[in-house]
Motif scaffolding. Structure first.
Motif, PDB file in Angstrom:
ATOM      1  N   SER A  21       1.808   1.055   7.503  1.00  0.00           N
ATOM      2  CA  SER A  21       2.361   1.514   6.228  1.00  0.00           C
ATOM      3  C   SER A  21       1.907   2.924   5.863  1.00  0.00           C
ATOM      4  CB  SER A  21       1.979   0.541   5.098  1.00  0.00           C
ATOM      5  OG  SER A  21       2.691  -0.669   5.239  1.00  0.00           O
ATOM      6  N   VAL A  22       0.868   3.437   6.529  1.00  0.00           N
ATOM      7  CA  VAL A  22       0.479   4.832   6.286  1.00  0.00           C
ATOM      8  C   VAL A  22       1.579   5.773   6.759  1.00  0.00           C
ATOM      9  CG1 VAL A  22      -2.009   4.414   6.335  1.00  0.00           C
ATOM     10  CG2 VAL A  22      -0.808   4.893   8.479  1.00  0.00           C
ATOM     11  N   TYR A  23       2.320   5.361   7.796  1.00  0.00           N
ATOM     12  CA  TYR A  23       3.475   6.169   8.216  1.00  0.00           C
ATOM     13  C   TYR A  23       4.524   6.181   7.113  1.00  0.00           C
ATOM     14  CZ  TYR A  23       8.028   7.260  10.049  1.00  0.00           C
ATOM     15  OH  TYR A  23       9.295   7.801  10.190  1.00  0.00           O
ATOM     16  N   SER A  24       4.836   4.991   6.608  1.00  0.00           N
ATOM     17  CA  SER A  24       5.872   4.866   5.582  1.00  0.00           C
ATOM     18  C   SER A  24       5.547   5.691   4.350  1.00  0.00           C
ATOM     19  CB  SER A  24       6.039   3.384   5.204  1.00  0.00           C
ATOM     20  OG  SER A  24       7.063   3.224   4.264  1.00  0.00           O
ATOM     21  N   LEU A  25       4.256   5.709   3.944  1.00  0.00           N
ATOM     22  CA  LEU A  25       3.869   6.423   2.730  1.00  0.00           C
ATOM     23  C   LEU A  25       3.640   7.911   2.978  1.00  0.00           C
ATOM     24  CD1 LEU A  25       3.102   6.456  -0.242  1.00  0.00           C
ATOM     25  CD2 LEU A  25       0.800   5.749   0.390  1.00  0.00           C
ATOM     26  N   VAL A  26       2.762   8.239   3.916  1.00  0.00           N
ATOM     27  CA  VAL A  26       2.371   9.638   4.114  1.00  0.00           C
ATOM     28  C   VAL A  26       3.455  10.446   4.805  1.00  0.00           C
ATOM     29  CG1 VAL A  26       0.654  11.181   5.155  1.00  0.00           C
ATOM     30  CG2 VAL A  26      -0.063   8.977   4.191  1.00  0.00           C
ATOM     31  N   ILE A  27       4.087   9.877   5.824  1.00  0.00           N
ATOM     32  CA  ILE A  27       5.080  10.628   6.605  1.00  0.00           C
ATOM     33  C   ILE A  27       6.480  10.508   6.010  1.00  0.00           C
ATOM     34  CG2 ILE A  27       6.087  10.991   8.886  1.00  0.00           C
ATOM     35  CD1 ILE A  27       3.094  11.652   8.675  1.00  0.00           C
ATOM     36  N   SER A  28       6.929   9.287   5.747  1.00  0.00           N
ATOM     37  CA  SER A  28       8.297   9.116   5.251  1.00  0.00           C
ATOM     38  C   SER A  28       8.466   9.536   3.797  1.00  0.00           C
ATOM     39  CB  SER A  28       8.727   7.647   5.389  1.00  0.00           C
ATOM     40  OG  SER A  28       8.866   7.295   6.728  1.00  0.00           O
ATOM     41  N   THR A  29       7.444   9.281   2.972  1.00  0.00           N
ATOM     42  CA  THR A  29       7.631   9.410   1.537  1.00  0.00           C
ATOM     43  C   THR A  29       6.918  10.594   0.902  1.00  0.00           C
ATOM     44  OG1 THR A  29       7.828   7.003   1.412  1.00  0.00           O
ATOM     45  CG2 THR A  29       7.486   8.163  -0.652  1.00  0.00           C
ATOM     46  N   ALA A  30       5.663  10.831   1.260  1.00  0.00           N
ATOM     47  CA  ALA A  30       4.853  11.765   0.479  1.00  0.00           C
ATOM     48  C   ALA A  30       4.615  13.108   1.156  1.00  0.00           C
ATOM     49  CB  ALA A  30       3.525  11.106   0.108  1.00  0.00           C
ATOM     50  N   VAL A  31       3.644  13.185   2.041  1.00  0.00           N
ATOM     51  CA  VAL A  31       3.147  14.480   2.524  1.00  0.00           C
ATOM     52  C   VAL A  31       4.158  15.211   3.398  1.00  0.00           C
ATOM     53  CG1 VAL A  31       1.327  15.647   3.819  1.00  0.00           C
ATOM     54  CG2 VAL A  31       0.760  13.690   2.365  1.00  0.00           C
TER      55      VAL A  31
END
Length: 431
Positions: A21-31
């Motif tokens: 889920s770090v991919y989903s949040l940091v890569i897909s959504t945020a940073v």
């Protein structure tokens, strides 16, 4: 081998959400979207010999293409995995493809290396979504039907907690780069490497405990063609289950909206509303924290009132979110506060709708050993929906030079899904 329904097996399965889920949040959504937006701001970029005056459209189309590849490949791969009993190996392959591709985003330094950003983000997307085909297919094998709502929710809760922890670390680096003796751009690129290492490293907990071979069938020379035959068989079987078939249609329509909003929300806030990076990151954190509560709350709502009623409530809230986002514009006073409010509302139903759709589909499946093949239909449905959603979003940006009409259009997909969900008949496990 751990027994089905055991706490250790359920926790091991759920922990993959913590890992990926770090991919989903940091890569897909945020940073990464914000980094991409900053790099390409007011720039005409060149990719594959073509000039793009709207780099956001290029990014949207690239995501569409990656989802199309997953949609085309997953039925074949899952059919093979079901026959050979190698779901874990396929899951591992896509996990490593995704995590390594994310780490390679470190080399995306500016518009001159736009090809690195586009290609690696596509490969990372393929790895993430490809691994989920096989991860989701394990749900009926690790938990009994009466456990699946809670287990599905547990996975998302693990994912939200883990991803928030890493995002906070990344945010500290990006907002205070001087403390670490680096630039903000380098801090963002280091965060991509951290995501890949986190994903690959924590996934080992899941891989160590998931059963490696469920069916114990020895592969034959024609096992690839067996995968095609399994796919054809499941296609025919789905037609005999009208409730399952109608649910997949409703799931397709709501996925057009859900996944597109997740992928492009921060770009909407940055480009359409002119919000600062810190405001967008705060909103993303708010969404994740509220989503933890939302997934747990709606798990209880579904247990008390049934999956269908819980789904109708969540879809209705998504419609409200889309309509309110359409009304926002950068000249509104305190627009950031309104955006925070929408983020909180979205967070309440984000984890809920993902958890509920996964567990509802699992409950609607007939008695079968072909879980990966059946879940490939679930995942293909979602991927094709994202292809449509991201393409429509990018195309409407091209036509109107605005994202507001794109958001309103997504609301119509939610409305259509709500209408179909309202017509579904109750079953033994789904009410």
């Amino acid at each position: 081998m751990l027994k089905k329904g055991s706490k250790k097996l359920i926790n091991a399965w759920s922990f993959y959400d913590w890992a990926n889920s770090v991919y989903s949040l940091v890569i897909s959504t945020a940073v990464f979207p914000l980094y991409y937006s900053a790099i390409t701001k007011d720039e005409t970029v060149v990719f594959l010999g073509t000039e793009w005056a709207h780099p956001d459209s290029l990014y949207s189309y690239a995501l569409s293409f990656s989802f199309l590849i997953v949609a085309m490949c997953s039925p074949i791969l899952s059919g093979i995995a079901d026959y050979t009993g190698n779901k874990k190996k396929f899951m591992q392959f896509f996990c490593y493809l995704g995590s390594i591709s994310v780490m390679c985003l470190f080399f995306f330094k500016g518009v001159e290396t736009i090809w690195v950003g586009i290609i690696c983000s596509m490969l990372a997307s393929i790895g993430f979504w490809g691994s989920l085909v096989f991860y989701n297919a394990y749900l009926p094998e690790v938990a009994y039907p009466e456990q699946q709502d809670a287990v599905s929710a547990k996975g998302f809760i693990y994912g939200y907690i883990g991803s928030v922890i890493l995002l906070v670390i990344n945010l500290i680096m990006i907002q205070m780069p001087d403390t670490f003796g680096i630039t903000a751009g380098l801090a963002s690129r280091i965060s991509f490497v951290m995501v890949g290492l986190w994903w690959m490293g924590f996934a080992q907990v899941t891989f160590a405990r998931l059963p490696a071979n469920k069916t114990y069938q020895k592969p034959k020379k024609d096992y690839i063609w067996k995968g095609f035959k399994e796919l054809k068989t499941v296609l025919a079987e789905i037609k005999d289950y009208p409730t399952l078939k109608r649910f997949l249609i409703a799931f397709f329509l709501l996925s057009v909206g859900v996944q597109t909003i997740i992928l492009l929300a921060t770009i909407f806030g940055s480009k359409e509303l002119g919000l600062e990076t810190i405001s967008l990151i705060i909103t993303v954190l708010l969404i994740q924290l509220v989503a933890i509560v939302g997934a747990a709350v709606f798990s209880r709502v579904s247990k008390r009132f049934g999956n269908l009623k819980a789904l109708k409530i969540t879809i209705s809230i998504w419609i409200v979110v889309c309509f309110c986002a359409f009304l926002l514009h950068k000249d509104m006073p305190n627009v950031s506060l309104y955006f925070y409010g929408l983020g909180g509302l979205l967070g309440l139903v984000l984890g809920a709708i993902q958890s509920l759709t996964r567990s509802t589909y699992s409950k609607l499946l007939p008695e079968t050993n072909d879980h990966a093949t059946y879940f490939s239909f679930y995942d293909v449905t979602e991927k094709i929906a994202i292809v449509l959603g991201t393409f429509v979003f990018g195309f409407l940006i091209y036509l109107t030079d605005s994202m507001q009409w794109s958001v309103l259009c997504l609301g119509l997909f939610f409305l259509a899904s709500l209408i179909i969900i309202s017509t579904l008949k109750k079953t033994k496990y789904v009410r």
